[in-house]
Enzyme design. Structure first.
Site, mmCIF file in Angstrom:
data_model
loop_
_atom_site.group_PDB
_atom_site.id
_atom_site.type_symbol
_atom_site.label_atom_id
_atom_site.label_comp_id
_atom_site.label_asym_id
_atom_site.label_seq_id
_atom_site.Cartn_x
_atom_site.Cartn_y
_atom_site.Cartn_z
ATOM 1 N N GLY A 91 0.835 -1.181 0.000
ATOM 2 C CA GLY A 91 0.000 0.000 0.000
ATOM 3 C C GLY A 91 0.873 1.234 0.000
ATOM 4 N N GLN A 114 3.081 9.967 1.603
ATOM 5 C CA GLN A 114 4.402 9.330 1.498
ATOM 6 C C GLN A 114 5.183 9.803 0.281
ATOM 7 O OE1 GLN A 114 2.671 5.158 2.274
ATOM 8 N NE2 GLN A 114 4.736 5.016 3.092
ATOM 9 N N HIS A 165 -1.541 7.003 7.679
ATOM 10 C CA HIS A 165 -0.661 7.975 7.015
ATOM 11 C C HIS A 165 -1.383 9.304 6.754
ATOM 12 C CE1 HIS A 165 3.019 5.730 6.291
ATOM 13 N NE2 HIS A 165 2.337 4.697 5.841
ATOM 14 N N CYS A 206 6.810 -0.645 6.508
ATOM 15 C CA CYS A 206 6.346 0.570 5.843
ATOM 16 C C CYS A 206 7.464 1.084 4.951
ATOM 17 C CB CYS A 206 5.985 1.629 6.890
ATOM 18 S SG CYS A 206 5.415 3.181 6.170
ATOM 19 N N LEU A 207 7.097 1.494 3.751
ATOM 20 C CA LEU A 207 8.110 1.982 2.812
ATOM 21 C C LEU A 207 8.749 3.282 3.300
ATOM 22 C CD1 LEU A 207 6.186 1.215 -0.493
ATOM 23 C CD2 LEU A 207 8.119 -0.065 0.456
ATOM 24 N N HIS A 217 -3.391 0.725 8.366
ATOM 25 C CA HIS A 217 -2.023 1.243 8.232
ATOM 26 C C HIS A 217 -1.973 2.412 7.253
ATOM 27 C CE1 HIS A 217 2.503 0.675 7.789
ATOM 28 N NE2 HIS A 217 2.203 1.465 6.767
ATOM 29 N N GLU A 218 -2.584 2.226 6.084
ATOM 30 C CA GLU A 218 -2.507 3.279 5.052
ATOM 31 C C GLU A 218 -3.251 4.540 5.496
ATOM 32 O OE1 GLU A 218 -0.356 3.106 2.843
ATOM 33 O OE2 GLU A 218 0.017 0.988 3.227
HETATM 34 NI NI NI Z 1 3.261 2.820 5.544
#
Ligand code: NI
Length: 178
Positions: A47, A52, A147, A101-102, A143-144
């Protein structure tokens, strides 16, 4: 195809509360969605949220629809674009699960999330989405959408004995991209 730079934890732009999308079917939104998709695919992410890549809007994409080397055991989640989301837990039950997480490359941690979740929002054409999901799908959405309110998963880790480097915790897992 534009693979954008993914901001890393510590960048204050990841801590903002994102703004709602007000205009649909615009070239700007098209470009954003394409960039999010290209960037997520290039990084093998499960995701990605607009903040981000430095875009202060309530837009997330998630899902794979196929095998993901970063999450080899994860169930398939349908590829979804979710705009202006509203999340409502279904019941009080939470469960622990590993997350990465990226924006937090090279690390994984155990995070409690609601097991069952209703999520509502809009698709890229401005049409409503309303789903009730559970398990990994519910985890990814929580999670997404975190953000979009400036929350990164390490802020939700309760037991730091289960937080560490992916290469140590899960030797052999293909995490080369983060
Ligand atoms: Ni993330």
């Amino acid at each position: 195809m534009t693979v954008r730079e993914i901001l890393k934890m510590g960048d204050p732009r990841l801590l903002r509360v994102a703004q709602p999308v007000t205009h649909f079917n615009t070239p700007e939104l098209e470009v954003l969605l394409q960039d999010l998709d290209d960037t997520m695919q290039a990084a093998n992410g499960a995701g990605l949220a607009a903040p981000q890549i430095g875009v202060d809007l309530q837009v997330v994409i998630f899902g794979s629809g196929e095998f993901n080397p970063r999450y080899p055991d994860a169930p398939v989640v349908p590829r979804t674009v979710l705009i202006n989301p509203v999340l409502t837990p279904v019941g009080d039950a939470q469960e622990d699960g590993w997350e990465g997480c990226l924006s937090v490359p090279g690390l994984r941690g155990v995070v409690p999330r609601y097991q069952r979740l209703r999520y509502q929002g809009l698709d890229p054409q401005g049409q409503p989405i309303d789903r009730t999901v559970e398990g990994f799908h519910a985890r990814v959405v929580q999670h997404e959408c975190d953000h979009l309110v400036g929350v990164l998963y390490p802020m939700r880790v309760r037991d730091f004995s289960r937080f560490g480097f992916t290469e140590v915790l899960f030797p052999g897992l293909d995490d080369a991209d983060d």
